[in-house]
Design an enzyme around this catalytic site. Structure first.
Site, PDB file in Angstrom:
ATOM      1  N   GLU A  94      36.127  25.563 -32.282  1.00 29.54           N
ATOM      2  CA  GLU A  94      37.295  25.670 -31.402  1.00 29.54           C
ATOM      3  C   GLU A  94      38.477  24.892 -31.973  1.00 29.54           C
ATOM      4  OE1 GLU A  94      35.610  26.506 -27.006  1.00 29.54           O
ATOM      5  OE2 GLU A  94      35.474  24.414 -27.571  1.00 29.54           O
ATOM      6  N   CYS A 107      45.082  20.908 -32.735  1.00 35.50           N
ATOM      7  CA  CYS A 107      43.927  20.053 -33.015  1.00 35.50           C
ATOM      8  C   CYS A 107      42.857  20.956 -33.599  1.00 35.50           C
ATOM      9  CB  CYS A 107      43.455  19.418 -31.705  1.00 35.50           C
ATOM     10  SG  CYS A 107      41.917  18.512 -31.866  1.00 35.50           S
ATOM     11  N   CYS A 114      28.337  18.307 -35.217  1.00 30.14           N
ATOM     12  CA  CYS A 114      28.696  16.988 -35.758  1.00 30.14           C
ATOM     13  C   CYS A 114      27.475  16.088 -35.721  1.00 30.14           C
ATOM     14  CB  CYS A 114      29.810  16.375 -34.897  1.00 30.14           C
ATOM     15  SG  CYS A 114      30.365  14.755 -35.485  1.00 30.14           S
ATOM     16  N   CYS A 118      28.196  10.299 -31.253  1.00 34.06           N
ATOM     17  CA  CYS A 118      28.850   9.434 -30.260  1.00 34.06           C
ATOM     18  C   CYS A 118      28.374   9.870 -28.872  1.00 34.06           C
ATOM     19  CB  CYS A 118      30.376   9.561 -30.357  1.00 34.06           C
ATOM     20  SG  CYS A 118      31.008   9.078 -31.973  1.00 34.06           S
ATOM     21  N   CYS A 121      30.538  12.084 -26.354  1.00 29.55           N
ATOM     22  CA  CYS A 121      31.248  13.260 -26.872  1.00 29.55           C
ATOM     23  C   CYS A 121      30.398  14.518 -26.808  1.00 29.55           C
ATOM     24  CB  CYS A 121      31.677  12.988 -28.316  1.00 29.55           C
ATOM     25  SG  CYS A 121      32.536  14.362 -29.080  1.00 29.55           S
ATOM     26  N   CYS A 333      39.930  16.178 -25.510  1.00 29.82           N
ATOM     27  CA  CYS A 333      39.175  15.409 -26.514  1.00 29.82           C
ATOM     28  C   CYS A 333      37.715  15.330 -26.105  1.00 29.82           C
ATOM     29  CB  CYS A 333      39.678  13.975 -26.609  1.00 29.82           C
ATOM     30  SG  CYS A 333      41.414  13.821 -26.885  1.00 29.82           S
TER      31      CYS A 333
END
Ligand code: SAH
Length: 341
Positions: A94, A107, A114, A118, A121, A333
């Site tokens: 995205e 962005c 990933c 974290c 996230c 975010c």
């Protein structure tokens, strides 16, 4: 050097394309002509590059393609549009377009999934499937510009993925979009955000490009950072801050310190004081990020952001609160995903 495995024309920076033309005994200015066709005139068929003679066009067609990733879905929110892209191998990523008073910014994602893990996230809930090729990052911007028929002014590499886990392709991408004959996005309008991969911060310090660096610090102590960011067990706060200091010394550039405000985890006045102590005297500014809630119910949005901000200000630290964009369409975010839903 030009590498024959690079196939999509959007994956080559100008030097690589010049090397290619030299390698086939052609003048290197042809590289600029190709850049003009694909970036300026937006012609995506090599056959139509009319100032390049037929036999070279044939050669180009043998060596390169101009295949595009696909826009699969666009969700529209207030001042924001979220793009779901399908890659040629069927993976999804995205990107988010944001309308600021100073212009349009995008962005973009740098990886499918990933590995940084974290805890707060959403993007990292899918482990890294693969890194993105350079062209897949360039095309995110081109497709968005073509879709809205407007020029993008700034780019942040803060979507899905850890850009320094895909360092070479990300830097190549930056070189391409920064070039005056391609998208001409000014280096000062490009920001890379990292969770703190120290050797790559060091490498980045030596790069002769004026791009911005943002560090996802998110905690003033190892005790807290270890709980929310596994990378801290590899590169703890003292190591990462040392690398940031060296980066500032070498480049003379101001670094953004990102700090996501998690209720009861890192948002107390004491935490603000420790953060101020850690950052004292450094050429940085703190960007407090209101936590965007995800499916992960472990964390909540802090209600102490203003007090935290004022405490930092009182202690002489530059600080802003990140404008909230796109939470209504899960485009904020930490909410982007490598999944079609
Ligand atoms: N891997 C890079 C880019 C990631 S996303 C990095 O770690 O910096 C960009 C920023 O959004 C990071 O600071 C990240 O920690 C933060 N973020 C992640 N999840 C979030 C959430 N749910 N709410 C607010 N910010 C979040």
């Amino acid at each position: 050097m030009y590498n024959r495995s690079m196939k999509n024309l959007f994956g080559l920076n100008i030097n690589e394309l010049e090397d290619y033309f030299l390698s086939i005994n052609e003048k290197k200015f042809k590289a600029s002509q190709v850049f003009e066709w694909i970036y300026d005139k937006k012609i995506y068929d090599i056959e139509l590059f009319s100032n390049i003679k037929k036999e070279i066009r044939e050669k180009l067609k043998e060596d390169f393609n101009l295949e595009f990733i696909k826009i699969k879905k666009v969700e529209v929110g207030s001042l924001v549009r979220k793009y779901l892209f399908e890659l040629l191998d069927g993976n999804f990523i995205e990107a988010v377009l944001m309308e600021h008073d100073y212009g349009l910014s995008v962005c973009i994602s740098s990886e499918v999934g990933c590995n940084m893990g974290c805890r707060f996230c959403e993007s990292g809930r899918l482990k890294r499937v693969r890194v993105l090729d350079t062209y897949e990052m360039v095309e995110q911007i081109i497709l968005i510009e073509n879709d809205i028929k407007k020029k993008i002014q700034s780019v942040v590499i803060m979507g899905i993925g850890e850009p320094f886990d895909n360092y070479d392709n990300v830097i190549n991408f930056v070189k391409i979009i920064n070039h005056p004959k391609s998208l001409a996005i000014g280096a000062r309008h490009i920001t890379i955000s990292t969770c703190g991969i120290v050797p790559k911060i060091e490498e980045f310090s030596n790069l002769p490009l004026q791009i911005n660096l943002a560090l996802s610090l998110h905690a003033p102590s190892d005790e807290i950072r270890n709980k929310i960011m596994p990378i801290n067990k590899v590169y703890n706060i003292s190591k990462v801050m040392q690398a940031i200091k060296e980066y500032i010394n070498k480049t003379n550039r101001r670094v953004t310190i990102e700090y996501v405000m998690l209720k009861g985890v890192n948002d107390s006045i004491d935490n603000a004081r420790s953060l101020a102590k850690l950052l004292h005297g450094l050429n940085v500014y703190v960007n407090l990020i209101p936590y965007n809630e995800t499916k992960n119910i472990e964390y909540e949005k802090s209600d102490n952001i203003l007090n935290f901000k004022n405490e930092l200000l009182k202690l002489g630290i530059n600080v802003t609160v990140r404008k909230e964009f796109g939470s209504g369409i899960s485009a904020a975010c930490g909410q982007l995903r490598s999944k079609e839903v």
